[in-house]
Design an enzyme around this catalytic site. Structure first.
Site, PDB file in Angstrom:
ATOM      1  N   ILE A 152       0.596  -0.818  -0.100  1.00  0.00           N
ATOM      2  CA  ILE A 152      -0.187   0.101  -0.258  1.00  0.00           C
ATOM      3  C   ILE A 152       1.029   0.874   0.195  1.00  0.00           C
ATOM      4  O   ILE A 152       1.999   1.094   0.341  1.00  0.00           O
ATOM      5  CB  ILE A 152      -0.800  -0.221   1.148  1.00  0.00           C
ATOM      6  CG1 ILE A 152      -1.636   0.870   1.353  1.00  0.00           C
ATOM      7  CG2 ILE A 152      -0.350  -0.315   2.448  1.00  0.00           C
ATOM      8  CD1 ILE A 152      -3.009   0.738   2.290  1.00  0.00           C
ATOM      9  N   ALA A 153       0.654   2.448  -1.001  1.00  0.00           N
ATOM     10  CA  ALA A 153       1.354   3.296  -0.953  1.00  0.00           C
ATOM     11  C   ALA A 153       0.518   4.259  -1.785  1.00  0.00           C
ATOM     12  O   ALA A 153      -0.149   4.010  -2.445  1.00  0.00           O
ATOM     13  CB  ALA A 153       2.619   3.295  -1.764  1.00  0.00           C
ATOM     14  N   GLU A 189       2.348  -6.941   7.960  1.00  0.00           N
ATOM     15  CA  GLU A 189       3.532  -6.365   8.526  1.00  0.00           C
ATOM     16  C   GLU A 189       3.271  -5.349   8.109  1.00  0.00           C
ATOM     17  O   GLU A 189       2.849  -4.763   7.047  1.00  0.00           O
ATOM     18  CB  GLU A 189       4.091  -7.185   7.956  1.00  0.00           C
ATOM     19  CG  GLU A 189       4.125  -8.973   8.424  1.00  0.00           C
ATOM     20  CD  GLU A 189       4.121  -9.754   7.400  1.00  0.00           C
ATOM     21  OE1 GLU A 189       3.528  -9.336   6.414  1.00  0.00           O
ATOM     22  OE2 GLU A 189       3.448 -10.996   7.594  1.00  0.00           O
ATOM     23  N   ASN A 196       7.247   3.279  11.462  1.00  0.00           N
ATOM     24  CA  ASN A 196       6.363   3.812  10.950  1.00  0.00           C
ATOM     25  C   ASN A 196       4.612   4.293  11.600  1.00  0.00           C
ATOM     26  O   ASN A 196       3.668   3.295  11.084  1.00  0.00           O
ATOM     27  CB  ASN A 196       6.053   3.246   9.673  1.00  0.00           C
ATOM     28  CG  ASN A 196       5.112   4.142   8.616  1.00  0.00           C
ATOM     29  OD1 ASN A 196       4.376   4.476   8.438  1.00  0.00           O
ATOM     30  ND2 ASN A 196       5.127   3.112   6.850  1.00  0.00           N
ATOM     31  N   TYR A 229      -4.200   1.368  10.100  1.00  0.00           N
ATOM     32  CA  TYR A 229      -4.315   0.400  10.584  1.00  0.00           C
ATOM     33  C   TYR A 229      -5.085  -0.104  12.053  1.00  0.00           C
ATOM     34  O   TYR A 229      -6.335  -0.557  11.854  1.00  0.00           O
ATOM     35  CB  TYR A 229      -2.803  -0.499  10.521  1.00  0.00           C
ATOM     36  CG  TYR A 229      -1.995  -0.786   9.371  1.00  0.00           C
ATOM     37  CD1 TYR A 229      -2.792  -0.189   8.169  1.00  0.00           C
ATOM     38  CD2 TYR A 229      -0.601  -0.874   9.019  1.00  0.00           C
ATOM     39  CE1 TYR A 229      -1.794  -0.442   6.717  1.00  0.00           C
ATOM     40  CE2 TYR A 229      -0.663  -0.623   7.707  1.00  0.00           C
ATOM     41  CZ  TYR A 229      -1.022  -0.335   6.404  1.00  0.00           C
ATOM     42  OH  TYR A 229      -0.077   0.176   5.732  1.00  0.00           O
TER      43      TYR A 229
END
Length: 157
Positions: free
Chosen positions: A75-76, A109, A114, A121
């Protein structure tokens, strides 16, 4: 500052590989190859979505879906589009796509350092359940293992 642009979502296609790889290169110390995205966009057990602003890909997310579980592996958001809520939106879209495929649980993970990602999340009901020692390189770091084992009861709509 200006208005936040509108983001729209769609399934990732092989033609998106170059733009997705560019975001990956700008986002991760060990980026994947463009051919990886080309391949994953065609795998039947992988759900991959892109977010576009004015027909330019600015975010992507992908997960492997097997039976009732989804494992997020990428995801970015493009650096110039961060802090606009697009990470939340693309993650929400990925979860919805996985739920439509039958996923009732989701895992991933993440680097403990971060903090923005961990917070994102957690806002989707994922909880840290353990660590993978020395999972990441460049720099070396453990990974938090996060799960939401009941997507139907989470705050995800």
């Amino acid at each position: 500052m200006g208005e936040t642009p509108t983001i729209t979502f769609r399934k990732m296609t092989p033609e998106d590989a170059e733009q997705v790889a560019e975001i990956d290169f700008k986002s991760f110390p060990v980026p994947w190859k463009m051919t990886d995205y080309w391949k994953y966009s065609q795998e039947k057990n992988i759900e991959a979505v892109v977010g576009e602003v004015e027909k330019k890909i600015v975010a992507y997310a992908a997960a492997f879906v097997s039976f009732e579980e989804a494992e997020v592996f990428k995801i970015a958001v493009a650096p110039e589009f961060r802090e606009k809520g697009f990470g939340t939106k693309i993650f929400s879209e990925l979860i919805e796509v996985c739920k439509r495929r039958g996923a009732k649980a989701i895992t991933l993970e993440v680097r403990p350092s971060n903090l923005a990602a961990v917070k994102l999340y957690e806002s989707f009901g994922l909880k840290s359940v353990g660590r993978r020692k020395n999972y990441y390189t460049n720099p070396e770091e453990d990974a938090l293992i996060m799960w939401n084992t009941n997507l139907n009861l989470s705050n995800i709509t």
